[in-house]
Design a protein around this motif. Structure first.
Motif, mmCIF file in Angstrom:
data_model
loop_
_atom_site.group_PDB
_atom_site.id
_atom_site.type_symbol
_atom_site.label_atom_id
_atom_site.label_comp_id
_atom_site.label_asym_id
_atom_site.label_seq_id
_atom_site.Cartn_x
_atom_site.Cartn_y
_atom_site.Cartn_z
ATOM 1 N N LEU A 152 -1.659 -2.090 -9.488
ATOM 2 C CA LEU A 152 -3.123 -2.181 -9.410
ATOM 3 C C LEU A 152 -3.666 -3.293 -10.299
ATOM 4 N N ALA A 153 -3.130 -3.405 -11.502
ATOM 5 C CA ALA A 153 -3.598 -4.452 -12.408
ATOM 6 C C ALA A 153 -3.346 -5.830 -11.812
ATOM 7 N N ARG A 154 -2.209 -6.017 -11.165
ATOM 8 C CA ARG A 154 -1.906 -7.292 -10.522
ATOM 9 C C ARG A 154 -2.841 -7.555 -9.349
ATOM 10 N N ILE A 188 -6.194 -0.454 -17.039
ATOM 11 C CA ILE A 188 -5.170 -0.047 -16.072
ATOM 12 C C ILE A 188 -3.810 -0.589 -16.503
ATOM 13 N N GLU A 189 -3.770 -1.830 -16.957
ATOM 14 C CA GLU A 189 -2.514 -2.450 -17.386
ATOM 15 C C GLU A 189 -1.915 -1.715 -18.588
ATOM 16 N N ARG A 190 -2.751 -1.234 -19.475
ATOM 17 C CA ARG A 190 -2.231 -0.484 -20.644
ATOM 18 C C ARG A 190 -1.519 0.785 -20.204
ATOM 19 N N LEU A 191 -1.952 1.381 -19.116
ATOM 20 C CA LEU A 191 -1.274 2.555 -18.588
ATOM 21 C C LEU A 191 0.124 2.189 -18.099
ATOM 22 N N ALA A 192 0.310 0.945 -17.686
ATOM 23 C CA ALA A 192 1.610 0.495 -17.189
ATOM 24 C C ALA A 192 2.614 0.268 -18.317
ATOM 25 N N ALA A 193 2.110 0.015 -19.523
ATOM 26 C CA ALA A 193 3.005 -0.266 -20.651
ATOM 27 C C ALA A 193 3.768 0.992 -21.050
ATOM 28 N N PRO A 194 5.054 0.824 -21.397
ATOM 29 C CA PRO A 194 5.806 1.995 -21.863
ATOM 30 C C PRO A 194 5.206 2.496 -23.174
ATOM 31 N N ARG A 202 0.835 -1.209 0.000
ATOM 32 C CA ARG A 202 0.000 0.000 0.000
ATOM 33 C C ARG A 202 0.863 1.250 0.000
ATOM 34 N N ARG A 203 1.888 1.276 0.848
ATOM 35 C CA ARG A 203 2.780 2.443 0.899
ATOM 36 C C ARG A 203 3.562 2.591 -0.398
ATOM 37 N N HIS A 204 3.999 1.476 -0.974
ATOM 38 C CA HIS A 204 4.732 1.523 -2.233
ATOM 39 C C HIS A 204 3.844 2.042 -3.361
ATOM 40 N N LEU A 205 2.601 1.584 -3.389
ATOM 41 C CA LEU A 205 1.649 2.049 -4.401
ATOM 42 C C LEU A 205 1.438 3.553 -4.305
ATOM 43 N N ALA A 206 1.344 4.051 -3.093
ATOM 44 C CA ALA A 206 1.118 5.484 -2.895
ATOM 45 C C ALA A 206 2.271 6.327 -3.423
ATOM 46 N N LEU A 207 3.472 5.783 -3.437
ATOM 47 C CA LEU A 207 4.655 6.545 -3.850
ATOM 48 C C LEU A 207 5.150 6.178 -5.247
ATOM 49 N N ALA A 208 4.591 5.167 -5.856
ATOM 50 C CA ALA A 208 5.081 4.673 -7.144
ATOM 51 C C ALA A 208 4.771 5.644 -8.276
ATOM 52 N N PRO A 209 5.648 5.676 -9.294
ATOM 53 C CA PRO A 209 5.326 6.457 -10.497
ATOM 54 C C PRO A 209 4.104 5.837 -11.189
ATOM 55 N N PRO A 210 3.403 6.617 -12.004
ATOM 56 C CA PRO A 210 2.135 6.147 -12.585
ATOM 57 C C PRO A 210 2.212 4.792 -13.283
ATOM 58 N N HIS A 211 3.233 4.558 -14.087
ATOM 59 C CA HIS A 211 3.278 3.278 -14.818
ATOM 60 C C HIS A 211 3.454 2.094 -13.856
ATOM 61 N N GLU A 212 4.226 2.285 -12.802
ATOM 62 C CA GLU A 212 4.411 1.216 -11.826
ATOM 63 C C GLU A 212 3.153 1.036 -10.975
#
Length: 129
Positions: free
Chosen positions: A38-40, A101-107, A23-33
């Motif tokens: 979230l997709a996982r 959501i996963e498409r947002l993660a793709a470069p 949860r803490r990592h998600l809050a600080l992660a860059p958008p693609h990560e």
């Protein structure tokens, strides 16, 4: 009080700690990560939400069995059954959006065109009772 010497209780505690870390990592992660996380989490077949839903469903069956034996109040079994059902419904609803959501993660490849300006949309909140 729960006996914390049981391996299963220690496992539940360790998983709760890891959920907090995620949860803490998600809050600080860059958008693609963040999108990838979230997709996982939301993947209906293999995601964390699916596993939690199944865990609550198993807990519901446990509570139902013990309720029928008179060891737990029926309200406990009913509450866990409702929780499992609601989590499943939420998982099904969110699964529709996991691919987006996963498409947002793709470069994204560099584009020679300027990026389109995002358009705001109204939030829709559904309540189930």
């Amino acid at each position: 009080m729960t006996d914390s010497n049981h391996l299963s209780v220690q496992l539940a505690d360790a998983i709760a700690v890891q959920f907090g870390q995620l949860r803490r990592h998600l809050a600080l992660a860059p958008p693609h990560e963040a999108a990838h996380i979230l997709a996982r989490v939301l993947d209906y077949d293999t995601g964390l939400l699916s596993e939690v839903t199944e865990l609550v469903a198993i807990g519901s069956r446990f509570a139902k069995d013990h309720s029928e034996r008179g060891l737990l109040p029926p309200d406990v079994a009913l509450a866990l059954g409702r929780a499992a059902h609601e989590l499943n419904s939420v998982g099904v609803d969110l699964n529709e959006h996991t691919g987006t959501i996963e498409r947002l993660a793709a470069p994204t490849p560099p584009s020679s065109r300027p990026a389109a300006v995002p358009v705001a949309s109204a939030m829709v909140i559904r309540r189930h009772r």
